[in-house]
Design a protein around this motif. Structure first.
Motif, PDB file in Angstrom:
ATOM      1  N   ARG A 282       1.177  -1.683   0.091  1.00 21.87           N
ATOM      2  CA  ARG A 282      -0.527  -0.083   0.365  1.00 21.87           C
ATOM      3  C   ARG A 282       0.560   0.968   0.462  1.00 21.87           C
ATOM      4  N   VAL A 283       0.285   2.084  -0.359  1.00 19.75           N
ATOM      5  CA  VAL A 283       1.278   3.781   0.088  1.00 19.75           C
ATOM      6  C   VAL A 283      -0.238   4.779   0.352  1.00 19.75           C
ATOM      7  N   THR A 284       0.729   5.296   0.895  1.00 19.18           N
ATOM      8  CA  THR A 284       0.473   6.687   2.338  1.00 19.18           C
ATOM      9  C   THR A 284       0.805   8.007   1.843  1.00 19.18           C
ATOM     10  N   ILE A 285       0.203   9.160   1.820  1.00 27.93           N
ATOM     11  CA  ILE A 285       0.503  10.506   2.154  1.00 27.93           C
ATOM     12  C   ILE A 285       0.343  11.142   3.071  1.00 27.93           C
ATOM     13  N   ASP A 286       1.343  11.258   4.114  1.00 34.05           N
ATOM     14  CA  ASP A 286       0.681  12.001   5.035  1.00 34.05           C
ATOM     15  C   ASP A 286      -0.140  11.145   5.971  1.00 34.05           C
ATOM     16  N   ASP A 287       0.088   9.842   5.685  1.00 28.93           N
ATOM     17  CA  ASP A 287      -0.708   9.137   7.058  1.00 28.93           C
ATOM     18  C   ASP A 287      -2.644   7.810   6.072  1.00 28.93           C
ATOM     19  N   VAL A 288      -2.435   9.411   5.145  1.00 24.45           N
ATOM     20  CA  VAL A 288      -3.674   9.236   4.099  1.00 24.45           C
ATOM     21  C   VAL A 288      -3.696   8.069   3.026  1.00 24.45           C
ATOM     22  N   ASP A 289      -4.432   6.792   3.313  1.00 23.64           N
ATOM     23  CA  ASP A 289      -4.176   5.339   2.039  1.00 23.64           C
ATOM     24  C   ASP A 289      -4.371   5.886   0.925  1.00 23.64           C
ATOM     25  N   VAL A 290      -4.051   5.846   0.295  1.00 17.63           N
ATOM     26  CA  VAL A 290      -4.084   6.161  -1.410  1.00 17.63           C
ATOM     27  C   VAL A 290      -3.511   5.363  -2.449  1.00 17.63           C
ATOM     28  N   THR A 291      -3.865   3.975  -1.887  1.00 20.67           N
ATOM     29  CA  THR A 291      -3.038   3.047  -2.667  1.00 20.67           C
ATOM     30  C   THR A 291      -4.044   2.756  -4.158  1.00 20.67           C
ATOM     31  N   ALA A 292      -5.747   2.974  -3.468  1.00 20.11           N
ATOM     32  CA  ALA A 292      -6.559   3.449  -4.608  1.00 20.11           C
ATOM     33  C   ALA A 292      -6.817   3.869  -5.784  1.00 20.11           C
TER      34      ALA A 292
END
Ligand SMILES: Nc1ncnc2c1ncn2[C@@H]1O[C@H](COP(=O)(O)OP(=O)(O)OP(=O)(O)O)[C@@H](O)[C@H]1O
Ligand SMILES: [Mg+2]
Length: 235
Positions: A57-67
């Motif tokens: 998974r990928v997160t940007i400043d703790d927000v999951d942006v995987t989708a």
């Protein structure tokens, strides 16, 4: 933090990335090193949302942006300057840079544009030129300038100095370091390993889709694997 955790990805056939984990903090230059075909650009594309994941998974400043797709990630603060630059050759330098401002209201674009020109004053006299008529170094500045129009908190630079004259290599790496001082997190993919590590804070080495080494830039620069394989055994 821009964070990729356990990234598994590939094209057709077998995966190219085998659980790559990487995190880039704001205000640092993180160097991603490795041989041709190791998976550096693939990692960059996964973080920027240009390539889907098979795992992780990928997160940007703790927000999951995987989708989330690439556009959504630009809105959330991550911009990629790809290896091939992807400028519109027949459009002017001004138009190419301005295109990067699509995330912002029209009224905010001129201020961002001015900041790009402050960063790359060489472009001022070229604004009306067609992008394809510029030198490689100038084109790279346009590509970076376009990415900066979105005011990214994280900027991924995939081989920004590829094919450039040394004078441009230094200018571009200097600007990467300056952006980090302005609190942007920079993921720098570079073949000029010595130069990259000299401005880097942390670094990782990927080999065949796995992170085989990571640490501070000083630690990585002193590691025998890096000295022998990437620094010409000179250290
Ligand atoms: N669009 C694609 N389709 C199929 N395979 C690809 C594609 N892009 C990359 N690959 C393969 O994935 C592997 C990793 O490629 P990647 O571009 O991530 O490497 P890299 O570390 O960026 O290398 P380089 O230093 O040459 O840019 C390579 O084996 C490559 O051939
Ligand atoms: Mg690459």
């Amino acid at each position: 933090m821009l964070c990729g955790k356990g990234l598994v990805a590939g094209y057709l056939g077998a995966p190219v990335l085998h659980e790559v984990s990487i995190d880039v903090r704001r205000g640092e230059v993180f160097c991603l090193l490795g041989a041709n075909g190791a998976g550096k650009s693939t990692t960059a594309k996964c973080l920027a949302g240009a390539l889907g994941l098979r795992g992780g998974r990928v997160t940007i400043d703790d927000v999951d942006v995987t989708a989330a797709g690439a556009h959504e990630r630009v809105r959330r603060g991550v911009s990629l300057v790809p290896e091939a630059r992807h400028l519109f050759g027949r459009s002017t330098v001004r138009d190419n840079i301005m295109l990067g401002g699509w995330t912002k209201s029209r009224s905010h674009r001129p201020a961002s544009f001015e900041r790009v020109l402050e960063m790359f004053p060489q472009l001022k006299r070229l604004l009306k030129s067609r992008a394809r008529d510029l030198s490689g170094g100038e084109q790279q500045m346009v590509a970076i300038g376009r990415a900066l129009m979105a005011d990214p908190r994280y900027l991924i630079l995939d081989e920004p100095s590829l094919g450039l004259a040394p004078i441009y290599v230094d200018a571009i790496l200097r600007q990467a370091a300056e952006l980090a001082r302005q609190r942007v997190g920079i993921l720098l993919i570079e073949q000029n390993v010595g130069k990259a590590l000299s401005i880097g804070h942390r670094a990782a080495v990927v080999e065949t889709g796995r992170v085989v080494l990571s640490g501070t830039a000083e630690e990585v620069a002193a590691n025998p694997l890096v000295v022998d394989s990437y620094l010409g055994g000179a250290a």
